[in-house]
Design an enzyme around this catalytic site. Structure first.
Site, PDB file in Angstrom:
ATOM      1  N   THR A 196       2.114   7.021   0.355  1.00 37.26           N
ATOM      2  CA  THR A 196       1.159   5.944   0.061  1.00 37.26           C
ATOM      3  C   THR A 196       1.050   5.702  -1.441  1.00 37.26           C
ATOM      4  O   THR A 196       1.357   6.590  -2.239  1.00 37.26           O
ATOM      5  CB  THR A 196      -0.246   6.337   0.590  1.00 37.26           C
ATOM      6  OG1 THR A 196      -1.128   5.218   0.489  1.00 37.26           O
ATOM      7  CG2 THR A 196      -0.846   7.499  -0.165  1.00 37.26           C
TER       8      THR A 196
ATOM      9  N   THR B  30      -1.462   3.689   4.349  1.00 35.35           N
ATOM     10  CA  THR B  30      -0.465   4.762   4.321  1.00 35.35           C
ATOM     11  C   THR B  30       0.480   4.698   5.502  1.00 35.35           C
ATOM     12  O   THR B  30       0.038   4.448   6.624  1.00 35.35           O
ATOM     13  CB  THR B  30      -1.227   6.096   4.402  1.00 35.35           C
ATOM     14  OG1 THR B  30      -2.070   6.163   3.275  1.00 35.35           O
ATOM     15  CG2 THR B  30      -0.309   7.286   4.436  1.00 35.35           C
TER      16      THR B  30
ATOM     17  N   SER C 124       0.827  -1.215   0.000  1.00 32.78           N
ATOM     18  CA  SER C 124       0.000   0.000   0.000  1.00 32.78           C
ATOM     19  C   SER C 124       0.856   1.257   0.000  1.00 32.78           C
ATOM     20  O   SER C 124       0.327   2.358   0.151  1.00 32.78           O
ATOM     21  CB  SER C 124      -0.903  -0.015   1.235  1.00 32.78           C
ATOM     22  OG  SER C 124      -0.118  -0.235   2.397  1.00 32.78           O
TER      23      SER C 124
ATOM     24  N   ARG D 217      -6.835   9.894  -9.439  1.00 33.27           N
ATOM     25  CA  ARG D 217      -7.381  10.168  -8.102  1.00 33.27           C
ATOM     26  C   ARG D 217      -6.232  10.481  -7.124  1.00 33.27           C
ATOM     27  O   ARG D 217      -5.228   9.802  -7.105  1.00 33.27           O
ATOM     28  CB  ARG D 217      -8.176   8.956  -7.610  1.00 33.27           C
ATOM     29  CG  ARG D 217      -8.772   9.096  -6.203  1.00 33.27           C
ATOM     30  CD  ARG D 217      -7.887   8.514  -5.129  1.00 33.27           C
ATOM     31  NE  ARG D 217      -8.527   8.479  -3.813  1.00 33.27           N
ATOM     32  CZ  ARG D 217      -7.879   8.195  -2.679  1.00 33.27           C
ATOM     33  NH1 ARG D 217      -6.590   7.922  -2.702  1.00 33.27           N
ATOM     34  NH2 ARG D 217      -8.515   8.184  -1.538  1.00 33.27           N
ATOM     35  N   VAL D 218      -6.439  11.500  -6.321  1.00 34.12           N
ATOM     36  CA  VAL D 218      -5.466  11.840  -5.287  1.00 34.12           C
ATOM     37  C   VAL D 218      -6.182  11.792  -3.946  1.00 34.12           C
ATOM     38  O   VAL D 218      -7.312  12.286  -3.814  1.00 34.12           O
ATOM     39  CB  VAL D 218      -4.869  13.241  -5.545  1.00 34.12           C
ATOM     40  CG1 VAL D 218      -4.014  13.695  -4.369  1.00 34.12           C
ATOM     41  CG2 VAL D 218      -4.046  13.243  -6.830  1.00 34.12           C
ATOM     42  N   GLY D 219      -5.523  11.202  -2.955  1.00 35.11           N
ATOM     43  CA  GLY D 219      -6.125  11.123  -1.615  1.00 35.11           C
ATOM     44  C   GLY D 219      -5.629  12.238  -0.716  1.00 35.11           C
ATOM     45  O   GLY D 219      -5.128  13.274  -1.178  1.00 35.11           O
ATOM     46  N   ASP D 220      -5.745  12.009   0.573  1.00 32.59           N
ATOM     47  CA  ASP D 220      -5.359  13.026   1.559  1.00 32.59           C
ATOM     48  C   ASP D 220      -3.848  13.086   1.793  1.00 32.59           C
ATOM     49  O   ASP D 220      -3.319  14.103   2.236  1.00 32.59           O
ATOM     50  CB  ASP D 220      -6.024  12.711   2.906  1.00 32.59           C
ATOM     51  CG  ASP D 220      -5.616  11.333   3.429  1.00 32.59           C
ATOM     52  OD1 ASP D 220      -5.638  10.365   2.647  1.00 32.59           O
ATOM     53  OD2 ASP D 220      -5.250  11.227   4.613  1.00 32.59           O
TER      54      ASP D 220
ATOM     55  N   THR E  23      -4.547   8.263   8.236  1.00 34.12           N
ATOM     56  CA  THR E  23      -4.657   7.126   7.325  1.00 34.12           C
ATOM     57  C   THR E  23      -6.135   6.809   7.154  1.00 34.12           C
ATOM     58  O   THR E  23      -6.965   7.232   7.942  1.00 34.12           O
ATOM     59  CB  THR E  23      -3.874   5.914   7.872  1.00 34.12           C
ATOM     60  OG1 THR E  23      -3.947   4.836   6.937  1.00 34.12           O
ATOM     61  CG2 THR E  23      -4.404   5.451   9.208  1.00 34.12           C
ATOM     62  N   GLY E  24      -6.443   6.071   6.105  1.00 33.54           N
ATOM     63  CA  GLY E  24      -7.837   5.692   5.885  1.00 33.54           C
ATOM     64  C   GLY E  24      -8.394   6.307   4.616  1.00 33.54           C
ATOM     65  O   GLY E  24      -7.634   6.689   3.724  1.00 33.54           O
ATOM     66  N   HIS E  25      -9.704   6.397   4.542  1.00 37.79           N
ATOM     67  CA  HIS E  25     -10.360   6.905   3.328  1.00 37.79           C
ATOM     68  C   HIS E  25     -10.058   8.392   3.161  1.00 37.79           C
ATOM     69  O   HIS E  25     -10.629   9.242   3.846  1.00 37.79           O
ATOM     70  CB  HIS E  25     -11.864   6.659   3.395  1.00 37.79           C
ATOM     71  CG  HIS E  25     -12.218   5.213   3.267  1.00 37.79           C
ATOM     72  ND1 HIS E  25     -12.322   4.368   4.346  1.00 37.79           N
ATOM     73  CD2 HIS E  25     -12.450   4.445   2.164  1.00 37.79           C
ATOM     74  CE1 HIS E  25     -12.612   3.149   3.922  1.00 37.79           C
ATOM     75  NE2 HIS E  25     -12.692   3.166   2.607  1.00 37.79           N
ATOM     76  N   GLY E  26      -9.182   8.659   2.208  1.00 38.60           N
ATOM     77  CA  GLY E  26      -8.663  10.011   2.051  1.00 38.60           C
ATOM     78  C   GLY E  26      -9.728  11.044   1.767  1.00 38.60           C
ATOM     79  O   GLY E  26      -9.620  12.195   2.199  1.00 38.60           O
TER      80      GLY E  26
HETATM   81  C1  SD4 Z   1      -5.642   7.566   0.578  1.00 41.22           C
HETATM   82  N1  SD4 Z   1      -5.332   7.804   2.928  1.00 41.22           N
HETATM   83  O1  SD4 Z   1      -5.088   7.540  -0.498  1.00 41.22           O
HETATM   84  C2  SD4 Z   1      -4.858   7.125   1.766  1.00 41.22           C
HETATM   85  C3  SD4 Z   1      -4.925   5.635   1.840  1.00 41.22           C
HETATM   86  C4  SD4 Z   1      -4.863   5.097   3.187  1.00 41.22           C
HETATM   87  O2  SD4 Z   1      -5.509   3.637   4.742  1.00 41.22           O
HETATM   88  O3  SD4 Z   1      -4.318   5.596   4.111  1.00 41.22           O
HETATM   89  N2  SD4 Z   1      -5.511   4.060   3.441  1.00 41.22           N
HETATM   90  O4  SD4 Z   1      -6.813   7.885   0.725  1.00 41.22           O
END
Ligand code: SD4
Length: 321
Positions: A200, A182, A80, A210-213, A233-236
């Site tokens: 990440t 991440t 990841s 797509r770009v996350g947080d 971490t998680g759903h960006g």
């Molecule tokens: C994202 N936050 O790209 C990152 C991915 C992640 O746990 O951390 N997943 O959204």
């Protein structure tokens, strides 16, 4: 039944296990200054050890966080982050990373392809360009101009998983302990300087572009030398919506402990998404200038690694549900 399971998970999150997990309550009661380093998920343990090679000798927190996360970026078994990360739905590995010190110096890259160490490119953006963020092909061109070399980041394992995914092409990203994601790392050095880094490959099988947080300063990472640091971490998408890590740092500025600040930020995610909360994971970790730390997340299962001169341990985060 479901509530029994939740109760069990909550209780087990507070217990000390043979694997060296310790509780959020213990973390709260510790109060010491640096050096100290925190990082997300269980791969944070080895990343902390790497960062400690610098922190333990009185080195700069910024150098430590860069070195710590680079270890995970280069590890193809971590699927990841960096090399070996899962690709997007077109089969392309695209990386997001950022870095920040305690003087508001920042650097970031998003949707970067074919470069093993996006965090180091982010640092070069910070130190060698007049800008703070590069994306896509521009980020690659900048990296090449700074002497970084192109590498194929798609390993056979990740390619096989992508081909399997294509059969159904269902996008339901599962983010938790099963596929810890991440790496975000924050550190306070012996001289009281804070820094952070976050890197990440983003959500597996995301849409191309797509770009996350994680590369967004204020969302996936924030550092304020007068207050503290946080990473996510998680759903960006959910972290960006609430400017998560900036929020956590501002809450600490207002007097919240690191754990209270993380908890309040998670509550904002929960409030908006409670109808589908089982599909969402977001976790924050935070550290203040006194070396106090804490975390909070939506779902049970998130942990972070904390290393200081005494030990390097994995700590289970408290959770909203
Ligand atoms: C994202 N936050 O790209 C990152 C991915 C992640 O746990 O951390 N997943 O959204």
């Amino acid at each position: 039944m479901a509530s029994n399971r939740r109760q069990f998970l909550k209780l087990s999150a507070l217990s000390v296990t043979a694997a060296g997990l310790t509780s959020g309550l213990l973390a709260q009661s510790e109060t010491k200054k640096g050096p100290i380093v925190l990082s997300t998920w269980n791969f944070g343990l080895k990343a902390n050890e790497e960062a400690w090679k610098i922190l333990g000798k009185g080195g700069f927190a910024l150098d430590a966080v860069e070195a710590g996360v680079k270890l995970v970026e280069a590890d193809p078994t971590e699927r990841s982050v960096g090399y070996g990360g899962r690709p997007d739905r077109d089969g392309i590995v695209t990386l997001d990373a950022c870095i920040m010190d305690d003087q508001l110096h920042i650097g970031s890259v998003a949707a970067l392809e074919n470069i093993m160490h996006p965090v180091s490119v982010a640092r070069a953006v910070m130190e060698k360009s007049p800008h703070v963020m590069f994306v896509g092909d521009g980020a690659l061109q900048f990296a090449l101009s700074q002497g970084f070399e192109k590498t194929n980041l798609l390993t056979p394992e990740s390619e096989a998983e992508w081909k399997e995914w294509l059969k159904k092409s269902e996008y339901k990203p599962k983010v938790n302990i099963e596929n810890h994601d991440t790496i975000g790392m924050i550190a306070l050095d012996a001289q009281g300087r804070l820094s952070g880094a976050c890197t990440t490959s983003g959500m597996a099988f995301k849409m191309h572009g797509r770009v996350g947080d994680s590369p967004i300063i204020g969302a996936g990472l924030y550092v304020d030398g007068e207050v503290g640091a946080a990473t996510a971490t998680g759903h960006g998408e959910e972290v960006i919506r609430i400017a998560g890590c900036h929020l956590v740092v501002e809450l600490m500025r207002q007097g919240r402990t690191p754990e209270e600040a993380c908890k309040e930020a998670v509550a904002r995610v929960y409030k908006r998404q409670k109808h589908r909360i089982n599909e969402i994971q977001v976790g924050f970790i935070a550290l203040n200038t006194a070396g106090e730390h804490g975390a909070f997340c939506v779902q049970p299962g998130f942990s972070y690694a904390r290393m200081d001169a005494q030990s390097n341990v994995l700590i289970n985060s408290g959770s909203q549900i």
